[in-house]
Design a protein around this motif. Structure first.
Motif, mmCIF file in Angstrom:
data_model
loop_
_atom_site.group_PDB
_atom_site.id
_atom_site.type_symbol
_atom_site.label_atom_id
_atom_site.label_comp_id
_atom_site.label_asym_id
_atom_site.label_seq_id
_atom_site.Cartn_x
_atom_site.Cartn_y
_atom_site.Cartn_z
ATOM 1 N N THR A 86 -11.439 -11.451 -3.471
ATOM 2 C CA THR A 86 -10.168 -10.735 -3.379
ATOM 3 C C THR A 86 -9.047 -11.756 -3.444
ATOM 4 O O THR A 86 -9.040 -12.721 -2.678
ATOM 5 C CB THR A 86 -10.088 -9.980 -2.049
ATOM 6 O OG1 THR A 86 -10.257 -10.926 -0.978
ATOM 7 C CG2 THR A 86 -11.156 -8.921 -1.939
ATOM 8 N N GLY A 112 -10.847 -13.696 1.215
ATOM 9 C CA GLY A 112 -10.145 -14.942 1.508
ATOM 10 C C GLY A 112 -9.362 -14.805 2.807
ATOM 11 O O GLY A 112 -9.141 -13.695 3.309
ATOM 12 N N LYS A 115 -4.698 -19.924 3.734
ATOM 13 C CA LYS A 115 -3.962 -20.173 2.485
ATOM 14 C C LYS A 115 -4.784 -19.820 1.254
ATOM 15 O O LYS A 115 -4.291 -19.843 0.130
ATOM 16 C CB LYS A 115 -3.607 -21.664 2.399
ATOM 17 C CG LYS A 115 -2.135 -21.893 2.552
ATOM 18 C CD LYS A 115 -1.591 -23.120 1.901
ATOM 19 C CE LYS A 115 -0.796 -22.838 0.647
ATOM 20 N NZ LYS A 115 0.220 -21.811 0.767
ATOM 21 N N ILE A 132 -5.366 -6.194 -5.176
ATOM 22 C CA ILE A 132 -5.063 -4.761 -5.013
ATOM 23 C C ILE A 132 -3.580 -4.484 -5.228
ATOM 24 O O ILE A 132 -3.120 -3.369 -5.036
ATOM 25 C CB ILE A 132 -5.560 -4.183 -3.665
ATOM 26 C CG1 ILE A 132 -4.910 -4.876 -2.472
ATOM 27 C CG2 ILE A 132 -7.075 -4.255 -3.585
ATOM 28 C CD1 ILE A 132 -5.041 -4.055 -1.186
ATOM 29 N N GLY A 133 -2.812 -5.471 -5.657
ATOM 30 C CA GLY A 133 -1.404 -5.225 -5.976
ATOM 31 C C GLY A 133 -0.597 -6.495 -5.844
ATOM 32 O O GLY A 133 -1.055 -7.487 -5.276
ATOM 33 N N TYR A 135 1.441 -8.133 -4.054
ATOM 34 C CA TYR A 135 1.995 -8.475 -2.748
ATOM 35 C C TYR A 135 0.925 -9.297 -2.051
ATOM 36 O O TYR A 135 -0.227 -9.294 -2.480
ATOM 37 C CB TYR A 135 2.327 -7.222 -1.918
ATOM 38 C CG TYR A 135 1.288 -6.135 -2.049
ATOM 39 C CD1 TYR A 135 1.453 -5.089 -2.954
ATOM 40 C CD2 TYR A 135 0.100 -6.197 -1.311
ATOM 41 C CE1 TYR A 135 0.481 -4.112 -3.096
ATOM 42 C CE2 TYR A 135 -0.867 -5.225 -1.453
ATOM 43 C CZ TYR A 135 -0.675 -4.186 -2.345
ATOM 44 O OH TYR A 135 -1.645 -3.229 -2.499
ATOM 45 N N LEU A 137 -1.351 -10.231 1.229
ATOM 46 C CA LEU A 137 -1.900 -9.814 2.522
ATOM 47 C C LEU A 137 -2.268 -11.056 3.330
ATOM 48 O O LEU A 137 -2.356 -12.144 2.780
ATOM 49 C CB LEU A 137 -3.166 -8.977 2.296
ATOM 50 C CG LEU A 137 -3.021 -7.746 1.404
ATOM 51 C CD1 LEU A 137 -4.392 -7.265 0.956
ATOM 52 C CD2 LEU A 137 -2.283 -6.662 2.153
ATOM 53 N N GLY A 139 -5.179 -11.437 4.656
ATOM 54 C CA GLY A 139 -6.570 -11.734 4.339
ATOM 55 C C GLY A 139 -7.112 -10.709 3.362
ATOM 56 O O GLY A 139 -6.489 -9.675 3.122
HETATM 57 N N1 SAH Z 1 -1.873 -18.642 -0.931
HETATM 58 C C1 SAH Z 1 -2.443 -17.510 -1.599
HETATM 59 C C2 SAH Z 1 -2.430 -16.252 -0.711
HETATM 60 C C3 SAH Z 1 -3.325 -16.356 0.458
HETATM 61 S S1 SAH Z 1 -3.372 -14.867 1.334
HETATM 62 C C4 SAH Z 1 -1.649 -17.210 -2.853
HETATM 63 O O1 SAH Z 1 -0.439 -17.374 -2.852
HETATM 64 O O2 SAH Z 1 -2.264 -16.752 -3.825
HETATM 65 C C5 SAH Z 1 -4.962 -14.963 2.077
HETATM 66 C C6 SAH Z 1 -6.039 -14.177 1.419
HETATM 67 O O3 SAH Z 1 -5.711 -12.790 1.444
HETATM 68 C C7 SAH Z 1 -6.293 -14.464 -0.042
HETATM 69 O O4 SAH Z 1 -7.141 -15.568 -0.212
HETATM 70 C C8 SAH Z 1 -6.948 -13.181 -0.521
HETATM 71 O O5 SAH Z 1 -8.339 -13.171 -0.252
HETATM 72 C C9 SAH Z 1 -6.295 -12.130 0.344
HETATM 73 N N2 SAH Z 1 -5.232 -11.404 -0.373
HETATM 74 C C10 SAH Z 1 -3.911 -11.559 -0.213
HETATM 75 N N3 SAH Z 1 -3.218 -10.751 -1.017
HETATM 76 C C11 SAH Z 1 -4.116 -10.033 -1.716
HETATM 77 C C12 SAH Z 1 -4.013 -9.016 -2.717
HETATM 78 N N4 SAH Z 1 -2.865 -8.583 -3.163
HETATM 79 N N5 SAH Z 1 -5.158 -8.512 -3.205
HETATM 80 C C13 SAH Z 1 -6.363 -8.957 -2.777
HETATM 81 N N6 SAH Z 1 -6.523 -9.910 -1.838
HETATM 82 C C14 SAH Z 1 -5.425 -10.439 -1.301
#
Ligand code: SAH
Length: 225
Positions: A86, A112, A115, A132-133, A135, A137, A139
């Motif tokens: 994800t 994940g 970071k 999933i979009g 934005y 999250l 995790g």
């Molecule tokens: N530093 C990363 C974000 C980490 S957020 C970046 O900027 O790309 C922590 C974890 O949340 C990610 O590793 C992922 O597994 C999950 N996550 C965050 N946003 C997500 C999204 N929109 N869709 C799916 N997984 C997401």
């Protein structure tokens, strides 16, 4: 179908995966969902799953070894059709992808956290990256729930009334027509007459028209596809 979810926060997954349709699908044997705590695959006393990033940026990174051990163990037990990570930079999840995944036998979803994850995992073990979009999250657990929920509900037999899943939004690239229930009138607000007519051909025609009308108005991009 079997779904293995790998996470550092298994608690986040418990309730969404164990209520309502997902619960029934597991009880009836249509789906098996297993949650694996990444900390069970560590080899130090503190059960460390993260470490500082090379390069000295802020934030922590999920370590390779526990993820590698967990995925290799699962792979030694059965073949997986897809090993999903994800990630906000993955392909954007949609009904088409849910349909595709629902035909698979075994999938892994790696969540994940922090970071993100040591990139070598993504390069060498992951076969599909899903967002999933647009934005971010905290995790991947909520994303894993979204994927598991949307996939399990369309496994044939998982929903009692199978036709029901096929008339939902996005199947056929159309939005669903409006639905109503009793009472037929509330506060002077009426249910469309045709739905009370008992004429199923007319009802179906009305539903088709409404699906088209709403899709054209709200999501013309779906029709262009
Ligand atoms: N530093 C990363 C974000 C980490 S957020 C970046 O900027 O790309 C922590 C974890 O949340 C990610 O590793 C992922 O597994 C999950 N996550 C965050 N946003 C997500 C999204 N929109 N869709 C799916 N997984 C997401």
């Amino acid at each position: 179908m079997r779904i293995d979810i790998i996470t550092v926060v298994p608690e986040l997954l418990a309730s969404p995966l164990n209520e309502s349709i997902l619960k029934r699908a597991q009880e009836s044997g249509h789906a098996e969902i297993y949650v694996h705590n990444l900390r069970d695959y560590t080899d130090d006393k503190r059960r460390t799953v993260d470490d500082y990033p090379f390069g000295g940026e802020a934030g922590m990174v999920m370590k390779i070894e526990p993820v590698y051990r967990c995925i290799e163990k699962l792979k030694s037990e059965r073949d997986y059709d897809e090993i999903i990570f994800t990630s906000p930079d993955g392909i954007t999840y949609n009904q088409h992808e849910a349909n595709r995944l629902s035909l698979m036998k075994n999938i892994i979803i790696l969540c994940g956290h922090y970071k993100g994850i040591d990139y070598r995992i993504r390069e060498h073990l992951i076969t599909r990256e899903i967002s999933i979009g647009d934005y971010v999250l905290t995790g991947g657990e909520l994303a894993a729930c979204v994927i598991a929920d949307s996939v399990v509900r369309i496994i044939p037999g998982a929903i009692g009334d199978e036709a029901s899943a096929l008339t939902d939004c996005f199947q056929d690239n159309l939005l669903a027509p409006p639905v109503y229930t009793r009472p037929a009138e509330f506060n002077g607000w009426k249910v469309p007459d045709v739905l009370l007519s008992g004429n199923f051909a007319e009802i179906e025609k009305w539903q088709d028209e409404e699906a088209w009308r709403r899709t054209k108005a709200l999501r013309p991009d779906l029709i262009e596809k």
